[in-house]
Design a protein around this motif. Structure first.
Motif, mmCIF file in Angstrom:
data_model
loop_
_atom_site.group_PDB
_atom_site.id
_atom_site.type_symbol
_atom_site.label_atom_id
_atom_site.label_comp_id
_atom_site.label_asym_id
_atom_site.label_seq_id
_atom_site.Cartn_x
_atom_site.Cartn_y
_atom_site.Cartn_z
ATOM 1 N N GLY B 17 0.923 -1.240 0.576
ATOM 2 C CA GLY B 17 0.072 -0.253 -0.029
ATOM 3 C C GLY B 17 1.031 1.419 0.030
ATOM 4 N N LEU B 18 2.079 1.513 0.795
ATOM 5 C CA LEU B 18 2.492 2.318 1.176
ATOM 6 C C LEU B 18 3.458 2.695 -0.141
ATOM 7 N N TYR B 19 3.933 1.581 -1.314
ATOM 8 C CA TYR B 19 4.478 1.876 -2.241
ATOM 9 C C TYR B 19 4.020 2.176 -3.705
ATOM 10 N N LEU B 20 2.227 1.607 -3.289
ATOM 11 C CA LEU B 20 1.704 1.875 -4.068
ATOM 12 C C LEU B 20 0.872 3.803 -3.695
ATOM 13 N N ALA B 21 0.787 4.181 -3.050
ATOM 14 C CA ALA B 21 0.925 5.304 -2.533
ATOM 15 C C ALA B 21 1.660 6.915 -3.437
ATOM 16 N N LEU B 22 2.984 5.700 -3.185
ATOM 17 C CA LEU B 22 4.403 6.680 -3.416
ATOM 18 C C LEU B 22 4.052 6.921 -4.680
ATOM 19 N N VAL B 23 4.096 5.471 -5.499
ATOM 20 C CA VAL B 23 4.381 5.655 -6.581
ATOM 21 C C VAL B 23 3.139 6.434 -7.707
ATOM 22 N N ILE B 24 2.155 6.544 -7.214
ATOM 23 C CA ILE B 24 1.009 7.501 -7.641
ATOM 24 C C ILE B 24 1.164 8.662 -7.040
ATOM 25 N N THR B 25 1.578 8.893 -6.094
ATOM 26 C CA THR B 25 1.903 10.570 -5.918
ATOM 27 C C THR B 25 2.886 10.629 -6.627
ATOM 28 N N GLY B 26 4.222 9.919 -6.547
ATOM 29 C CA GLY B 26 4.935 10.466 -7.575
ATOM 30 C C GLY B 26 4.740 10.711 -9.631
ATOM 31 N N TRP B 27 3.610 9.838 -9.477
ATOM 32 C CA TRP B 27 3.133 10.211 -11.136
ATOM 33 C C TRP B 27 2.769 10.797 -11.419
ATOM 34 N N LEU B 28 1.706 11.136 -10.150
ATOM 35 C CA LEU B 28 0.629 12.873 -10.495
ATOM 36 C C LEU B 28 1.565 14.026 -10.435
ATOM 37 N N ASN B 29 2.528 14.188 -9.599
ATOM 38 C CA ASN B 29 3.779 15.825 -9.431
ATOM 39 C C ASN B 29 4.605 15.664 -10.622
ATOM 40 N N ILE B 30 5.079 13.874 -11.207
ATOM 41 C CA ILE B 30 5.699 14.399 -12.649
ATOM 42 C C ILE B 30 5.016 15.075 -13.634
ATOM 43 N N TYR B 31 3.341 15.174 -13.794
ATOM 44 C CA TYR B 31 2.165 15.534 -14.145
ATOM 45 C C TYR B 31 2.133 16.655 -14.067
ATOM 46 N N ALA B 32 2.023 17.088 -12.539
ATOM 47 C CA ALA B 32 2.232 17.959 -12.445
ATOM 48 C C ALA B 32 3.436 19.270 -12.894
ATOM 49 N N ALA B 33 4.577 18.953 -12.674
ATOM 50 C CA ALA B 33 5.722 19.369 -12.955
ATOM 51 C C ALA B 33 6.305 19.770 -13.878
ATOM 52 N N VAL B 34 5.616 19.461 -15.350
ATOM 53 C CA VAL B 34 5.891 18.949 -16.135
ATOM 54 C C VAL B 34 4.507 19.589 -17.183
ATOM 55 N N TYR B 35 3.547 19.297 -16.589
ATOM 56 C CA TYR B 35 2.276 19.435 -17.114
ATOM 57 C C TYR B 35 2.735 20.835 -18.203
ATOM 58 N N ASP B 36 1.724 20.491 -19.430
ATOM 59 C CA ASP B 36 1.523 21.450 -19.992
ATOM 60 C C ASP B 36 0.632 21.548 -20.759
ATOM 61 N N GLU B 37 -0.022 23.041 -20.909
ATOM 62 C CA GLU B 37 -1.556 23.660 -22.215
ATOM 63 C C GLU B 37 -1.735 22.557 -22.811
ATOM 64 N N SER B 38 -0.932 21.937 -23.684
ATOM 65 C CA SER B 38 -0.878 21.468 -25.050
ATOM 66 C C SER B 38 -0.615 20.042 -25.369
ATOM 67 N N HIS B 39 -0.706 19.691 -23.746
ATOM 68 C CA HIS B 39 -0.681 17.863 -23.330
ATOM 69 C C HIS B 39 -1.445 18.043 -22.234
ATOM 70 N N ARG B 40 -2.631 17.454 -22.111
ATOM 71 C CA ARG B 40 -3.247 18.186 -21.420
ATOM 72 C C ARG B 40 -3.259 16.189 -20.919
ATOM 73 N N SER B 41 -3.239 15.376 -21.323
ATOM 74 C CA SER B 41 -3.794 14.288 -20.997
ATOM 75 C C SER B 41 -3.072 13.615 -20.100
ATOM 76 N N ILE B 42 -2.630 12.853 -18.935
ATOM 77 C CA ILE B 42 -1.820 12.708 -17.952
ATOM 78 C C ILE B 42 -1.737 11.401 -18.617
ATOM 79 N N PHE B 43 -1.908 10.988 -19.850
ATOM 80 C CA PHE B 43 -2.197 9.668 -20.470
ATOM 81 C C PHE B 43 -1.349 10.230 -21.619
ATOM 82 N N ASP B 44 -0.710 11.064 -21.829
ATOM 83 C CA ASP B 44 0.050 11.730 -22.924
ATOM 84 C C ASP B 44 1.122 10.708 -23.146
#
Lengths: 621, 419
Positions: B17-44
């Protein structure tokens, strides 16, 4: 042993917790306790872009545009965002040396490392085109649109004034102004600054690390719009102003014209002057220094408001009015003139040959020195007052009611008081009770310690034309809309002379023009009332003074003209005044020969045209 | 012995559970860190967050794979795995690609793989194997030497790749040696000296010496006041004080300039925020501007507009600090601390020495990564570029950490069956 080692898990866990706790404390400190990081964050990405409102326009009394705005571009710098710029390339683009570049950057840094300040002001449109293309190469630099003040005509520099960057003292005193803001420094730009400037707005935009604009901050929620400045409607007649400055070519002096019924100033000429466009934008500093260093022509000196002259014979009009009011003369009082007025010790105030004796109107017409010395003596020696001092104080109070000796309070800065000497002054000068009417008799003919500014003189003409009252002269007739009159100048001011005493003075002034000392001021079909004067000048040739109003019935213009070093009032000041009156009332001048003579007359080098010099030797005014 | 009951049997779900929480947190924050208006989809998949999702999916498959493998495989083949990766480390020096100054990368099908990441796992396996061998006693000089060699050989090779960060992480395994019986004093000294060194540079030396004296006197009250103890304490006091006064000299006269710069930056004594101090300053600005609640997901300005360098990898914690505030960042720290504690507790319940030491190894490695990474972003430690486990962008490190952790989870699920 193994159990003992197993207990080490507590130390290890404790160590892990310790580090975690340390991080939490650090986070608490960085995120909650100190504010400098959020400030830095905002300074990193948010660029506060001041929205400069358009400064108010200024129109003349007929709706002609006098002052307007033109687009200009300021190159701004945020020193902290400047990153190893290709200094030489940027220097080339704006035409400065790399030494100057570093100096400016240092100065900007001193103002603030993260707030934008002006690096190069008012870049021309062409240079802006080049610059904008290349600007992305220079992080920390951006361009801000500003407006330049422009003046439609090269006239009225003193009245309109100029704007410049607010200096550090102003910024320290008034929080509205920031470095690089413009503020009115002289003229109506200064006196109406708060009306003209409008209200600045603020746009907050987000920039990334490469200085790229990322759009509005929070969709512009915190932006404020700028409010444009309010327009001013001047009472100035631009044509008359231009014409007046033309007539004063190569002459030192001034022309002030006022509409008597309203106190609206029609023109203020102070010569020599300069083109107000010289003090605009980035050429202002250089030109200002040039104008300031010109100590011979003194173009920055506003003679109309700041020069104080002895009014000479024009002051006899005031004698005539106060004499009647004080009951020491009537229109029928006649004095003989034996060629002068003896003041004892064998000295006398000389007069020129003329028929004698004369009544009041005649004395004005001929400008008899003897007559008005006697009038003034009668006022000061009036037995109704206990002594000379009291009579003088009373006289002075009446004089002050004409707006002399104190600023009129017009809406152009730097007006001066002029000077009406006080009893204390004479006490100090001659000793208490050691001065009599004869001691100060030269006041009676407008000489001596008396000083009156050209605008006060023009106002005197307005007072006489109105028979005893005036509105404080002002150059801005309406603020905002053409019909929203300037409320600051709606109070009628009365002089201490009854209206009934004016008729004979006006009659005298009329005779001055038709058959007196100022026949050169005569205009067909307009009854001009005037009075010449010669202001004594201890430094050189006397100043030529003339005041007038016209037409006699329902007067439309009251005027004063002072020509320095021009000799008698009749030779230069009177013809110039009459041309001005003709121009204003008829909108065109038919007496081309007079006009040409006046325009071409060069009085600045002390040279008079041949026909005018040394012809008469005795004062005719 | 009971037969296996599926791969999820006896799995420690807290760890997972802790592992999954960290991994997902990481993924969301990578999305936030490099978020770009022209590539809104987190699955891009053209963007880092899309790629990270792929890495995560691959990591989960790896995890499943490990849960299938017989747990005995890892202890039996640990030396072999160790040898394989040490060899890989050597090979990569000569044939690897260079990425951001480090030579330790293999290019495999478009992805860069860093053997150093896996070498940690291999070293933990080998160390655990060695320590769990019969007759091995870490208090014996010969065994301590062997254990040290197991740890420092790969560390040295990694250092040769100019990857100082990864090399330092191997030192984490001293915690395992400590648990295995290494003298507490050695352990304490190894921890205390760096801390004292930093303090010596920050706090006026007289005050620090005074504090040490007070501490020494306080300790005197609690220990058995025998001559030997008192003398030892006195000697320790003198040595530490001497150390304090020598640090300044060492920093100013012995270290290279760039090393000195990094230390000065760390201590806030360097005002050159454009040069050496830029990263740390921007990192602190980003975190500090988050305040209590943060700016909100995708609302960060410092990270989004690239003021913080390496924000999806080494400085990912900045994004969390800025957007989630003290609340989010604090929770993150708590999550990691929980993971480490859980790992230690789980290691302690192992009947197999191998599994226990391996568990400690996992905890130590993850803990060091966490400490160095967050210490760096918070300006507490010098800038050493190593990833935040499970959270930083990158396939190589995520897979390596996943394998590292799941080998332990696999051992742990067999704790009743292995002796």
């Amino acid at each position: 042993m193994e159990r003992l080692l197993a207990n080490r898990k507590y130390i290890i866990i404790g160590f892990f917790i310790l580090v975690g706790a340390l991080f939490l404390v650090r986070l608490f400190y960085v995120q909650i306790l100190v504010d400098k990081y959020i400030l830095s964050a905002n300074n990193n990405v948010l660029r506060y872009m001041t929205q400069y409102p358009a400064r108010g326009l200024v129109f003349d009394r007929f709706g002609k545009l006098l002052v307007y705005n033109e687009a200009a571009y300021d190159l701004m710098v945020v020193p902290r965002q400047v990153k190893n710029p290709d200094t030489s390339a940027l220097c080339q683009l704006i035409g400065i040396t790399t030494v100057e570049f570093r100096k400016r950057l240092e100065r900007a840094k001193q103002y603030s490392p993260y707030r934008p300040s002006i690096f190069e002001a008012q870049i021309t449109r062409e240079n802006y085109g080049y610059l904008e293309e290349k600007l992305f190469l220079f992080p920390g630099f951006f361009v801000q649109l500003r407006t330049l003040r422009k003046y439609s005509f090269p006239v009225a520099a003193h009245t309109l004034g100029y704007i410049g960057e607010a200096n550090p003292e102003v910024i320290a005193k008034n929080p509205y102004y920031k470095s690089g803001d413009y503020i009115g420094i002289s003229g109506i730009e200064k006196s109406y600054e708060e009306i003209l400037r409008g209200k600045k707005g603020m746009k907050i935009r987000v920039f990334d690390v490469l200085n790229r604009d990322k759009g509005n901050f929070r969709e512009g929620k915190y932006d404020t719009a700028s409010v444009a400045g309010t327009d001013l409607h001047s009472s100035m007649d631009a044509d008359l102003q231009i014409y007046g400055e033309l007539l004063m070519t190569n002459k030192k002096g001034s022309i002030v014209a006022i509409e008597p019924s309203t106190g609206e100033i029609l023109c203020i000429v102070s010569s020599p002057s300069y083109d107000p466009n010289l003090l605009v934008g980035n050429i202002r500093k250089k030109n200002y220094a040039l104008l300031l260093s010109d100590t011979i022509y003194n173009p920055l000196f506003n003679r109309a408001l700041m020069a104080s002259y002895p009014p000479g014979s024009t002051f006899k009009l005031v004698d005539a009015l106060i004499g009647q009011q004080e009951g020491v003369i009537t229109p029928d009082t006649r004095y003989g003139c034996p060629g002068g007025f003896s003041i004892g010790n064998g000295k006398m105030v000389a007069c020129h040959p003329h028929p004698s004796p004369l009544d009041l109107a005649g004395a004005i017409q001929i400008s008899c020195n003897t007559y008005f010395c006697r009038v003034f003596k009668s006022i000061i020696d009036n037995k109704s007052y206990v002594n000379t001092r009291t009579a003088f104080e009373n006289w002075r109070k009446n004089i002050l009611s004409f707006g002399f000796g104190k600023k009129l309070g017009i809406d152009i800065p730097n007006e001066l008081n002029g000077n009406i000497p006080t009893a204390n002054f004479y006490d100090k000068y001659h000793g208490k009770n050691r001065w009599r009417s004869m001691t100060i008799i030269s006041l009676g003919i407008g000489q001596g310690e008396i000083g009156i500014t050209p605008i006060q003189l023009a106002n005197l003409a307005a007072i006489i034309s109105n028979k005893g009252w005036f509105y404080t002269p002002h150059i801005i007739r309406a603020i905002g809309k053409n019909d929203s009159l300037n409320q600051a100048f709606m109070t009628k001011r009365h002089v201490n002379v009854d209206p009934s005493y004016f008729d004979v003075v006006i009659e005298g002034m009329s005779l001055v023009v038709t058959a007196g000392t100022a026949r050169g001021a005569k205009i067909d079909s307009i009854v001009v009332c005037g009075k010449t004067g010669t202001a004594q000048n201890p430094h050189g040739k006397n100043h030529s003074v003339f005041i007038a109003f016209a037409p006699r019935e329902n007067p439309k213009i009251a005027i004063s003209v002072v020509c320095e070093n021009a000799g008698f009032g009749s030779t230069w000041a009177a013809p110039i005044a009459s041309l001005m009156i003709e121009k204003y009332l008829k909108r065109k001048v038919t007496r081309k020969d007079v006009e040409e003579r006046m325009i071409n007359g060069n009085l600045i080098n002390g040279k008079l045209p041949e026909s005018e010099s040394g012809k008469r030797d005795i004062s005719q005014d | 012995m009971r037969a296996e009951k599926g791969i999820f049997h006896k799995i420690d779900w807290v760890l997972v559970g802790l592992y999954l929480a960290l991994v997902i947190t990481g993924w969301l924050n990578i999305y936030a860190a490099v978020y770009d208006e022209s590539h809104r989809s987190i699955f891009d998949f053209s963007q880092k967050y899309g790629k990270q999702l792929f890495f995560i999916l691959a990591a989960l498959i790896l995890a499943l794979g490990i849960l299938i493998i017989d747990p005995k495989f890892f202890s039996q083949f640990s030396y072999f795995i160790y040898g394989f990766f040490v060899l890989a480390l050597v090979v990569v020096i000569f044939s690897g690609r260079e990425i951001s100054g480090s030579k330790g990368w293999f290019a495999i099908g478009g992805f860069g793989v860093q053997p150093a990441e896996f070498a940690k796992m291999a070293t933990v396996l080998a160390l655990a194997k060695f320590l769990s061998s019969l007759d091995v006693d870490i208090r014996k000089g010969k065994d301590l030497l062997t254990a040290s060699a197991i740890i420092f050989i790969p560390a040295l090779i990694v250092l040769l790749q100019h990857d100082t960060g990864s090399a330092i992480v191997f030192f984490a395994l001293i915690i395992v040696l400590y648990r295995a019986g290494l003298s507490g004093y050695v352990f304490l000294a190894l921890i205390a000296l760096p801390v004292l060194g930093v303090l010596a540079l920050v706090v006026p030396k007289i005050i620090l010496a005074g504090a040490l004296l007070t501490l020494t006197l306080l300790l005197l009250l609690f220990i058995k006041r025998r001559l030997k103890n008192i003398l030892t304490l006195g000697a320790v006091f003198l040595v530490t004080v001497g150390f304090i006064f020598s640090v300044d000299y060492s920093v100013n006269h012995i270290l290279e300039k760039h090393q000195r710069d990094r230390i000065h930056v760390l201590l806030g004594q360097d005002i050159d925020l454009k040069g050496t101090g830029y990263n740390v300053n921007q990192s602190l600005i980003a975190i500090g501007s988050g305040k209590f609640f943060g700016k909100g997901f995708l609302q960060g300005t410092q990270t989004k507009y690239n003021f913080v360098p390496e924000q999806s990898t080494d400085f990912i914690f900045c994004t969390i600090g800025e957007e989630q505030g003290f609340l989010g960042a604090g929770l993150m720290v708590a999550l990691y601390t929980l993971l480490f504690i859980r790992l230690v507790l789980a290691a302690e319940r192992q009947r197999s020495k191998f599994a226990r030491f391996y568990g400690y190894g996992v905890a130590s490695i993850l803990f060091f990564h966490f400490t160095i990474n967050i210490g760096m972003t918070l300006g507490l430690l010098p800038v050493i570029g190593i990833p935040l486990p499970f959270v930083s962008y990158g396939g190589s490190s995520l897979w390596a950490f996943t394998i590292l952790l799941f080998i332990f989870i696999r051992q742990d699920s067999f704790r009743y069956q292995l002796v």
